[in-house]
Write an enzyme that holds these catalytic residues in place. Structure first.
Site, PDB file in Angstrom:
ATOM      1  N   ARG A 143      -1.505   4.687   7.727  1.00  0.00           N
ATOM      2  CA  ARG A 143      -2.553   3.906   7.380  1.00  0.00           C
ATOM      3  C   ARG A 143      -2.528   2.480   8.187  1.00  0.00           C
ATOM      4  O   ARG A 143      -3.310   1.860   8.361  1.00  0.00           O
ATOM      5  CB  ARG A 143      -2.267   3.407   5.822  1.00  0.00           C
ATOM      6  CG  ARG A 143      -3.810   3.713   5.149  1.00  0.00           C
ATOM      7  CD  ARG A 143      -3.565   3.905   3.723  1.00  0.00           C
ATOM      8  NE  ARG A 143      -4.228   4.810   3.129  1.00  0.00           N
ATOM      9  CZ  ARG A 143      -4.391   5.431   2.013  1.00  0.00           C
ATOM     10  NH1 ARG A 143      -3.841   4.454   1.019  1.00  0.00           N
ATOM     11  NH2 ARG A 143      -4.811   6.519   1.612  1.00  0.00           N
TER      12      ARG A 143
ATOM     13  N   HIS B 197      -6.409  -0.658   3.268  1.00  0.00           N
ATOM     14  CA  HIS B 197      -7.013   0.803   3.580  1.00  0.00           C
ATOM     15  C   HIS B 197      -7.759   0.543   4.759  1.00  0.00           C
ATOM     16  O   HIS B 197      -8.436  -0.552   4.761  1.00  0.00           O
ATOM     17  CB  HIS B 197      -7.773   1.257   2.327  1.00  0.00           C
ATOM     18  CG  HIS B 197      -7.883   2.469   2.303  1.00  0.00           C
ATOM     19  ND1 HIS B 197      -8.909   3.041   3.230  1.00  0.00           N
ATOM     20  CD2 HIS B 197      -7.691   3.701   1.650  1.00  0.00           C
ATOM     21  CE1 HIS B 197      -9.136   4.340   3.147  1.00  0.00           C
ATOM     22  NE2 HIS B 197      -8.226   4.822   2.226  1.00  0.00           N
TER      23      HIS B 197
ATOM     24  N   GLU C  31      -4.939  14.097   4.447  1.00  0.00           N
ATOM     25  CA  GLU C  31      -4.826  12.877   4.510  1.00  0.00           C
ATOM     26  C   GLU C  31      -3.948  12.193   5.662  1.00  0.00           C
ATOM     27  O   GLU C  31      -2.908  13.244   5.954  1.00  0.00           O
ATOM     28  CB  GLU C  31      -4.777  12.033   3.088  1.00  0.00           C
ATOM     29  CG  GLU C  31      -5.763  12.205   2.225  1.00  0.00           C
ATOM     30  CD  GLU C  31      -5.932  11.509   0.864  1.00  0.00           C
ATOM     31  OE1 GLU C  31      -5.286  10.482   0.867  1.00  0.00           O
ATOM     32  OE2 GLU C  31      -6.756  11.872   0.196  1.00  0.00           O
TER      33      GLU C  31
ATOM     34  N   ARG D  52       3.032   3.055   2.232  1.00  0.00           N
ATOM     35  CA  ARG D  52       2.872   4.121   1.411  1.00  0.00           C
ATOM     36  C   ARG D  52       2.129   5.290   2.222  1.00  0.00           C
ATOM     37  O   ARG D  52       0.926   5.094   2.689  1.00  0.00           O
ATOM     38  CB  ARG D  52       1.939   3.815   0.170  1.00  0.00           C
ATOM     39  CG  ARG D  52       1.685   4.921  -1.081  1.00  0.00           C
ATOM     40  CD  ARG D  52       0.955   4.347  -2.247  1.00  0.00           C
ATOM     41  NE  ARG D  52      -0.387   3.811  -1.747  1.00  0.00           N
ATOM     42  CZ  ARG D  52      -1.429   4.369  -1.838  1.00  0.00           C
ATOM     43  NH1 ARG D  52      -1.592   5.704  -2.223  1.00  0.00           N
ATOM     44  NH2 ARG D  52      -2.566   3.942  -1.683  1.00  0.00           N
TER      45      ARG D  52
ATOM     46  N   HIS E 241      -5.755  -3.019  -0.479  1.00  0.00           N
ATOM     47  CA  HIS E 241      -5.815  -1.719  -1.387  1.00  0.00           C
ATOM     48  C   HIS E 241      -4.682  -1.587  -2.164  1.00  0.00           C
ATOM     49  O   HIS E 241      -4.989  -1.012  -3.371  1.00  0.00           O
ATOM     50  CB  HIS E 241      -5.854  -0.618  -0.562  1.00  0.00           C
ATOM     51  CG  HIS E 241      -6.063   0.942  -0.865  1.00  0.00           C
ATOM     52  ND1 HIS E 241      -7.401   1.261  -1.562  1.00  0.00           N
ATOM     53  CD2 HIS E 241      -5.504   1.869  -0.894  1.00  0.00           C
ATOM     54  CE1 HIS E 241      -7.299   2.447  -2.026  1.00  0.00           C
ATOM     55  NE2 HIS E 241      -6.106   2.867  -1.406  1.00  0.00           N
TER      56      HIS E 241
HETATM   57  P1  FAD Z   1      -4.199   0.443 -12.985  1.00  0.00           P
HETATM   58  O1  FAD Z   1      -4.878   1.905 -12.799  1.00  0.00           O
HETATM   59  O2  FAD Z   1      -4.643  -0.251 -11.843  1.00  0.00           O
HETATM   60  O3  FAD Z   1      -4.014   0.163 -14.462  1.00  0.00           O
HETATM   61  C1  FAD Z   1      -3.905  -1.277 -14.718  1.00  0.00           C
HETATM   62  C2  FAD Z   1      -4.259  -1.347 -16.331  1.00  0.00           C
HETATM   63  O4  FAD Z   1      -3.512  -2.478 -16.742  1.00  0.00           O
HETATM   64  C3  FAD Z   1      -5.648  -1.703 -16.624  1.00  0.00           C
HETATM   65  O5  FAD Z   1      -5.847  -0.838 -17.483  1.00  0.00           O
HETATM   66  C4  FAD Z   1      -5.743  -3.030 -16.784  1.00  0.00           C
HETATM   67  O6  FAD Z   1      -6.647  -3.275 -17.735  1.00  0.00           O
HETATM   68  C5  FAD Z   1      -4.229  -3.387 -17.313  1.00  0.00           C
HETATM   69  N1  FAD Z   1      -4.018  -4.779 -17.192  1.00  0.00           N
HETATM   70  C6  FAD Z   1      -3.477  -5.290 -16.401  1.00  0.00           C
HETATM   71  N2  FAD Z   1      -3.059  -6.838 -16.290  1.00  0.00           N
HETATM   72  C7  FAD Z   1      -3.155  -6.604 -17.890  1.00  0.00           C
HETATM   73  C8  FAD Z   1      -2.770  -7.709 -18.857  1.00  0.00           C
HETATM   74  N3  FAD Z   1      -2.359  -8.955 -18.331  1.00  0.00           N
HETATM   75  N4  FAD Z   1      -2.899  -7.561 -20.128  1.00  0.00           N
HETATM   76  C9  FAD Z   1      -3.373  -6.273 -20.503  1.00  0.00           C
HETATM   77  N5  FAD Z   1      -3.629  -5.262 -19.541  1.00  0.00           N
HETATM   78  C10 FAD Z   1      -3.575  -5.622 -18.356  1.00  0.00           C
HETATM   79  N6  FAD Z   1      -3.826   6.300  -5.168  1.00  0.00           N
HETATM   80  C11 FAD Z   1      -3.579   7.781  -4.880  1.00  0.00           C
HETATM   81  O7  FAD Z   1      -2.440   8.326  -5.084  1.00  0.00           O
HETATM   82  N7  FAD Z   1      -4.649   8.472  -4.321  1.00  0.00           N
HETATM   83  C12 FAD Z   1      -6.020   8.120  -4.330  1.00  0.00           C
HETATM   84  O8  FAD Z   1      -6.898   8.921  -4.069  1.00  0.00           O
HETATM   85  C13 FAD Z   1      -6.173   6.670  -4.558  1.00  0.00           C
HETATM   86  N8  FAD Z   1      -7.588   6.278  -4.276  1.00  0.00           N
HETATM   87  C14 FAD Z   1      -7.608   5.067  -4.454  1.00  0.00           C
HETATM   88  C15 FAD Z   1      -9.028   4.340  -4.536  1.00  0.00           C
HETATM   89  C16 FAD Z   1      -9.312   2.970  -4.829  1.00  0.00           C
HETATM   90  C17 FAD Z   1     -10.752   2.599  -4.824  1.00  0.00           C
HETATM   91  C18 FAD Z   1      -8.208   2.186  -5.266  1.00  0.00           C
HETATM   92  C19 FAD Z   1      -8.516   0.893  -5.711  1.00  0.00           C
HETATM   93  C20 FAD Z   1      -6.776   2.687  -5.217  1.00  0.00           C
HETATM   94  C21 FAD Z   1      -6.746   4.160  -5.061  1.00  0.00           C
HETATM   95  N9  FAD Z   1      -5.211   4.638  -4.887  1.00  0.00           N
HETATM   96  C22 FAD Z   1      -5.036   5.983  -4.926  1.00  0.00           C
HETATM   97  C23 FAD Z   1      -4.280   3.766  -5.811  1.00  0.00           C
HETATM   98  C24 FAD Z   1      -4.028   3.998  -6.989  1.00  0.00           C
HETATM   99  O9  FAD Z   1      -5.335   4.393  -7.589  1.00  0.00           O
HETATM  100  C25 FAD Z   1      -3.406   2.837  -7.960  1.00  0.00           C
HETATM  101  O10 FAD Z   1      -2.287   2.711  -7.216  1.00  0.00           O
HETATM  102  C26 FAD Z   1      -3.105   3.540  -9.336  1.00  0.00           C
HETATM  103  O11 FAD Z   1      -4.149   3.945  -9.819  1.00  0.00           O
HETATM  104  C27 FAD Z   1      -2.397   2.635 -10.275  1.00  0.00           C
HETATM  105  O12 FAD Z   1      -2.262   2.742 -11.464  1.00  0.00           O
HETATM  106  P2  FAD Z   1      -1.641   2.037 -12.502  1.00  0.00           P
HETATM  107  O13 FAD Z   1      -1.680   2.800 -13.906  1.00  0.00           O
HETATM  108  O14 FAD Z   1      -0.208   1.640 -12.120  1.00  0.00           O
HETATM  109  O15 FAD Z   1      -2.638   0.913 -12.596  1.00  0.00           O
HETATM  110  C1  SIN Z   2      -8.197   7.370  -0.281  1.00  0.00           C
HETATM  111  O1  SIN Z   2      -8.761   8.329  -1.035  1.00  0.00           O
HETATM  112  O2  SIN Z   2      -8.424   7.247   1.026  1.00  0.00           O
HETATM  113  C2  SIN Z   2      -7.187   6.694  -1.169  1.00  0.00           C
HETATM  114  C3  SIN Z   2      -6.039   7.545  -1.030  1.00  0.00           C
HETATM  115  C4  SIN Z   2      -4.870   6.621  -1.443  1.00  0.00           C
HETATM  116  O3  SIN Z   2      -5.236   5.102  -1.679  1.00  0.00           O
HETATM  117  O4  SIN Z   2      -3.650   7.126  -1.719  1.00  0.00           O
END
Ligand code: FAD
Ligand code: SIN
Length: 551
Positions: free
Chosen positions: A285, A239, A123, A378, A343
């Protein structure tokens, strides 16, 4: 307070550890705290919401032959444009391989190359293939599946899904618990020893985003109102390659496509990164996203041409293929129209190496937190890594914290005091006009390319929207608070760096080789340049920074 503007809480629950959020960070924290009693609150179905299940590219970790944590750290620091905390970068990159091993032991089925070693994706801004992935481009779903199964097997974990955390309860710098609302509208007080915020990001502040609808910045806004230290708020990552279709959440075309040779071209077939960055499609990015943005601004379309990958496309990129086909497009035979989309938020609640925040009783991990890992930009696939590393650290830190700090009467009194402010529906409806206006304005004025006039306009607009009915509570209020934080930080950082690009101040200033901290909702004045000594203190606000901003 008039009677019709108050409501009774259904009761006060007592809990030991409360984890808010069931994405990868929350699941990991819950798992590692699970020899204590853990209550998980999730506003979506359990382990079904947030960005985690949609992560495509994978997890960056130095597990490849010839790779090292040092190489990974160097790439992370370079992408971060001078603002990464070196000790954090070192700790996280060093721990990466262990967390991959842990996931494998929990049953995560990562893809393997012909000889049996982990298959690694390439990447942007990584010097080599370093990204562990699963089912081609369905990494997040696989990691969530493995963690969910492990958490569900823990007897001391209780799950409350479709419950929205509304407000933290704080007494003299100590978090006592929180208030939440269930799907049926009933509201409860939870008094707890420890609260963990794992609520994800803020992507829904923008018209074009890859994030699901629940990414409304709730944890960030709650922590700000509670007075926690925040940092990095101006840095929103866009993104470069979301599929440019009319969809509320734009489908992501993973960066791994470019890692395997997909090209970014205009309608004449010209590669748009030529002459911009020697790394071309694999430049950091922010550079790729702004180059696309500039093309779109002058009326050209930008296309991601992945037709050269057609042969193995369905096996390597099944999620992307499915998303494109659902919009009537086939990336195997035609270039895909792309647009940048909000993103990831580099900013968040300041945490130390154990994930503790500036408020006693409060921890944070995952996208809602600011660890100092990402700096101004990032590195791709470092956020899942950060969520895993800090989720575990938080779980362990919380599990080692005192057990006898539950104060239900005090929590109930605090909850009573804020109840008038919590009247109204806390859920943002899909067609909420305030949200629609906010998102349009943020995209225009606080997006990829910013200027003082646009940012000032945004601040005024946020003031106006905050005065509208139903903007006082829950998701809408949180979005407005998060927007205010981002806009204020963007006004104050009078330079361009990483993901924060000011058209009116396009150069990077040595004066700004430092983080901008907030004490809750209040920005703190930048310091004279930090010394190496200050930097070594890690994710803590230097005490001398506690000076309110005076303009
Ligand atoms: P999240 O997975 O966003 O979870 C948040 C949780 O909090 C959810 O369960 C939600 O319901 C809950 N929540 C929120 N507010 C409240 C509230 N007030 N009360 C109760 N519950 C609440 N990163 C990488 O490193 N590699 C990748 O390949 C990658 N691909 C991505 C692809 C996409 C399409 C996207 C959108 C992001 C991607 N990212 C990637 C970024 C990464 O996925 C996120 O930064 C990471 O998953 C965040 O994890 P988290 O557990 O912090 O939050
Ligand atoms: C992607 O797969 O391009 C997302 C990866 C990331 O957000 O780190």
């Amino acid at each position: 307070m008039s009677p019709d503007r108050s409501f009774a809480y259904e009761g006060v629950r007592q809990a030991d550890v409360v984890v808010v959020g069931s994405g990868i960070a929350g699941l990991m924290a819950a798992l590692h705290a699970s020899h204590r009693d853990v209550l998980i609150l999730s506003k979506t179905g359990f382990a079904e919401g947030g960005s985690s299940p949609y992560a495509q590219g994978g997890i960056a970790a130095a597990v490849g032959a010839g790779d090292s944590a040092m190489n990974h750290a160097r790439d992370t620091m370079e992408a971060g444009a001078g603002l990464c905390r070196e000790e954090v970068v070192r700790a996280v990159t060093r721990e990466g391989p262990e967390r991959i091993d842990e996931l494998l032991a929990l049953g995560a089925a990562f893809d393997r190359a012909a000889g049996g070693a982990l298959d690694l994706g390439q990447e942007g801004a990584h010097d080599r293939p370093r990204v562990v992935h699963a089912e081609g481009d369905a990494t997040g779903a696989e990691v969530v599946r493995a963690l969910r199964r492990a958490v569900e097997a823990e007897e001391r974990v209780v799950i409350l899904d479709h419950c929205l955390a509304l407000e933290l309860l704080v007494d003299r710098g100590r978090v006592l618990g929180l208030v939440y609302t269930a799907a049926d509208g009933r509201r409860f007080v939870v008094a707890a020893n420890a609260v963990v915020l794992a609520t994800g990001g803020i992507g829904r502040l923008y018209t074009a985003t890859t994030n699901p609808r629940e990414a409304t910045g709730d944890g960030l806004a709650m922590a700000a109102r509670a007075g926690a230290s925040l940092a990095g708020l101006e840095f929103v990552q866009f993104h470069p390659t979301a599929l440019d279709v009319t969809a509320d959440t734009k489908p992501l075309l993973t960066e791994a496509l470019r890692g395997e040779g997909a090209l970014l071209v205009d309608e004449t077939g010209r590669r748009i990164l030529e002459g911009v960055d020697p790394r071309l499609e694999l430049a950091p990015r922010d550079i790729v996203a702004r180059t696309i943005w500039n093309e779109l601004q002058i009326g050209r379309r930008v296309l991601l041409d992945a037709t050269g990958l057609a042969a193995g496309f369905a096996e390597r990129f099944p999620s992307v293929l499915g998303l494109c086909l659902a919009h009537g497009l086939d990336p195997r035979v035609e270039p895909m129209p792309v647009t940048p989309a909000a993103h990831y938020h580099m900013g968040g609640v300041v945490v130390g190496l154990d994930g503790s925040t500036s408020l006693a009783g409060l921890w944070a991990c995952g996208e809602v937190s600011w660890t100092g890992l990402h700096g101004a930009n990032r590195l791709a696939s470092n956020s899942l890594l950060e969520a895993l590393v800090y989720g575990r650290r938080v779980g362990r830190s919380v599990a080692a914290s005192p057990r006898d700090r539950v104060f239900p009467e005090l929590a109930a009194r605090r909850a009573g005091r804020i109840s008038a402010g919590l009247v109204g529906s806390p859920w943002a409806g899909p067609d909420d006009p305030v949200v629609a206006e906010l998102r349009r304005m943020m995209w225009r004025d606080v997006g990829l390319v910013r200027s003082m006039s646009g940012l000032r306009r945004a601040q005024l607009e946020i003031d106006r929207l905050e005065r509208t009915p139903n903007a006082a509570v829950g998701e809408v209020a949180n979005m407005l608070t998060a927007a205010r934080l981002v806009a204020t930080a963007a006004v104050l950082r009078t330079e361009s760096r990483g993901a924060h690009w000011r058209r009116d101040m396009p150069s990077t200033s040595i004066h700004w080789d430092q983080d901008l901290f907030f004490d809750g909702l209040r920005p703190l004045a930048p310091q004279p340049r930090l010394t190496d000594n200050d930097r070594d203190r890690g994710g803590r606000v230097p005490s001398t920074a506690a000076v309110p901003w005076e303009e």
